[in-house]
Write an enzyme that holds these catalytic residues in place. Structure first.
Site, PDB file in Angstrom:
ATOM      1  N   GLU A 108       0.844  -1.196   0.000  1.00 47.79           N
ATOM      2  CA  GLU A 108       0.000   0.000   0.000  1.00 47.79           C
ATOM      3  C   GLU A 108       0.879   1.246   0.000  1.00 47.79           C
ATOM      4  O   GLU A 108       1.767   1.380   0.848  1.00 47.79           O
ATOM      5  CB  GLU A 108      -0.891   0.038   1.242  1.00 47.79           C
ATOM      6  CG  GLU A 108      -2.054  -0.903   1.221  1.00 47.79           C
ATOM      7  CD  GLU A 108      -3.052  -0.598   2.340  1.00 47.79           C
ATOM      8  OE1 GLU A 108      -4.232  -0.933   2.158  1.00 47.79           O
ATOM      9  OE2 GLU A 108      -2.662  -0.021   3.371  1.00 47.79           O
ATOM     10  N   CYS A 109       0.624   2.160  -0.920  1.00 46.42           N
ATOM     11  CA  CYS A 109       1.282   3.458  -0.974  1.00 46.42           C
ATOM     12  C   CYS A 109       2.801   3.295  -0.925  1.00 46.42           C
ATOM     13  O   CYS A 109       3.405   2.915  -1.914  1.00 46.42           O
ATOM     14  CB  CYS A 109       0.749   4.372   0.129  1.00 46.42           C
ATOM     15  SG  CYS A 109       1.051   6.129  -0.190  1.00 46.42           S
ATOM     16  N   GLY A 110       3.444   3.534   0.218  1.00 42.12           N
ATOM     17  CA  GLY A 110       4.885   3.352   0.295  1.00 42.12           C
ATOM     18  C   GLY A 110       5.307   1.944  -0.062  1.00 42.12           C
ATOM     19  O   GLY A 110       6.328   1.720  -0.718  1.00 42.12           O
TER      20      GLY A 110
END
Length: 436
Positions: free
Chosen positions: A327-329
């Site tokens: 997720e994201c990072g």
């Protein structure tokens, strides 16, 4: 019965977090068991709440979470607690403009659960005008009770007297005044506050905030302003499913954004979370059956991650037979490369084919509803998941992988494909909060 309050304000930056943390600890000093919560999508503040109260934090998000899920989370959070302090995100009424009580604003929680609001007013640059603002809050929504006001950023006794008299003349109690104090400031970075786990001398800082609240607020009056918390317990089907039975989960300064309610639910249904540190060059535990790379700050550690040969090789090996989700990072690290703030490009895991950049920044912020295009750790193909995006990095090369989901914003406007899928590897900038 637990009694509760919402700490609200007119906007972000009004001092809600400092007041909330200090008040939580001050009440705990009085021998009360205090539960904390944060309205809206926020990974960081619940960590400060946990440090101040000694109990886990939680998010209560009326847009992303169905009413039954909110009821379930609130019931668990206040179990055994004397007081509940809910910190509002942004301004008290800020959310998606919807009429069904699912705007994401803290006002939804105040209205639905009958929680009174303690309004923190930053009165820097004004005096009697603060009364007009307080009056507006008190009359804007008849279903939201403004119980009292706390003055913040007070410059002098005269400044306090002028604002206090004007507000109290309008019939709204003022329960305290906090004078300007640079020592109350919380350190920030590009995604908000520096996390509680990274704050130097955190305990001493919380104690100073509690000292300030004891000196500045009438704590007995604050407790009298709180209202009874009525909860409905029971099972709810909107929790995110655990991605496996034993979940290898990245956990260090680069990977830390996991919602407390999700991790708690996974454990409650029997899953085991096995942490590892990519920054320490750890590989995911080979005995696990799924790997989860949360969001965080890989852009601040890109060189160290690029040099973590054991982590990258172990992740590639793990993905040959078991699901890996980022997720994201975490999504950034699953890609081919990451460009840091100085414009230096670092090789990432290459499990997906995209490239991201923190040098060419552009904020991407808002609620999202994702319709999954295939089975993945977030759910089954065709299911919807609610969550949000908040990142400054951007895709500079989208890659050639299959998209993971179709996104819409909070109002239902299409935002196109999101993320990528290759074999057992999936990832997206989207942070999942709950099933739709």
């Amino acid at each position: 019965m637990t009694r509760g309050l919402i700490i609200g304000a007119a906007r972000s930056g009004s001092g809600k977090t400092s007041v909330t943390i200090g008040l939580m600890r001050a009440l705990r000093r009085q021998g009360l068991t205090v539960a904390g919560a944060k309205s809206g999508p926020d990974y960081i503040d619940p960590g400060f709440h946990a440090a101040a109260t000694g109990r886990p934090g939680v998010n209560l998000d009326s847009w992303a979470m169905a009413p039954g899920l909110l009821d379930s989370l609130l019931s668990k959070q206040v179990d055994g607690a004397d007081a509940l302090i809910v910190e509002s995100a942004m301004g008290l009424f800020d959310g998606v403009r919807k009429e069904d009580g699912r705007s994401g604003a803290a006002a939804d929680l105040a209205r639905h659960y009958g929680l009174p609001v303690l309004l923190v007013l930053d009165i820097s640059g004004q005096s009697q005008t603060a009364a007009a603002i307080a009056h507006g809050f008190a009359t804007f929504d008849p279903g939201v009770k403004i119980a009292a006001v706390v003055l913040n950023q007070v410059a002098s006794e005269r400044h306090e007297a002028q604002a206090r008299a004007a507000i109290e003349a309008s019939g709204i109690p003022v329960l305290g005044a906090i004078y300007r104090n640079p020592d109350m400031a919380l350190p920030e970075r590009h995604l908000g506050l520096v996390q509680a786990s990274e704050h130097a001398a955190l305990e001493a800082f919380i104690e100073r905030l509690a000292d300030t609240m004891e000196k500045s607020l009438n704590l007995d009056a604050v407790l009298r302003a709180a209202g009874p918390v009525s909860t409905v317990s029971g099972a709810d089907g909107h929790f995110l499913p655990p991605p496996g039975q034993r979940i290898a989960i990245a956990q260090d300064a680069a990977f830390s954004f996991v919602y407390p309610h999700a991790a708690r639910h996974w454990r409650e249904v029997g899953a085991e979370l096995v942490p590892f540190s990519p920054l320490a060059d750890d590989a995911p535990d080979a005995s696990c059956d799924a790997c989860w790379l949360p969001g965080g700050y890989p852009e601040l550690h890109a060189g160290q991650l690029a040099a973590a040969a054991n982590f990258k090789a172990g992740l590639v090996s793990f993905a040959e037979t078991r699901p890996v989700h980022g997720e994201c990072g975490g999504y950034m690290v699953l890609g081919k490369a990451l460009e840091d703030a100085e414009g230096v490009t670092h090789e990432m895991s290459g499990l997906l084919s995209h490239v991201t950049s923190f040098a060419r920044r552009k904020i991407n912020l808002g609620y999202r509803e994702a319709r999954l295009l295939s089975d993945c750790p977030l759910g089954k193909a065709g299911e919807t998941v609610r969550g949000h995006e908040f990142h400054y990095s951007r895709l500079t090369e989208p890659g050639s992988d299959e998209p993971l989901a179709d996104l819409a914003d909070a109002m239902g406007n299409a935002r196109g494909h999101s993320g990528g899928r290759r074999g057992r590897v999936t990832g997206t900038y989207f942070h999942a909060i709950a099933r739709g």
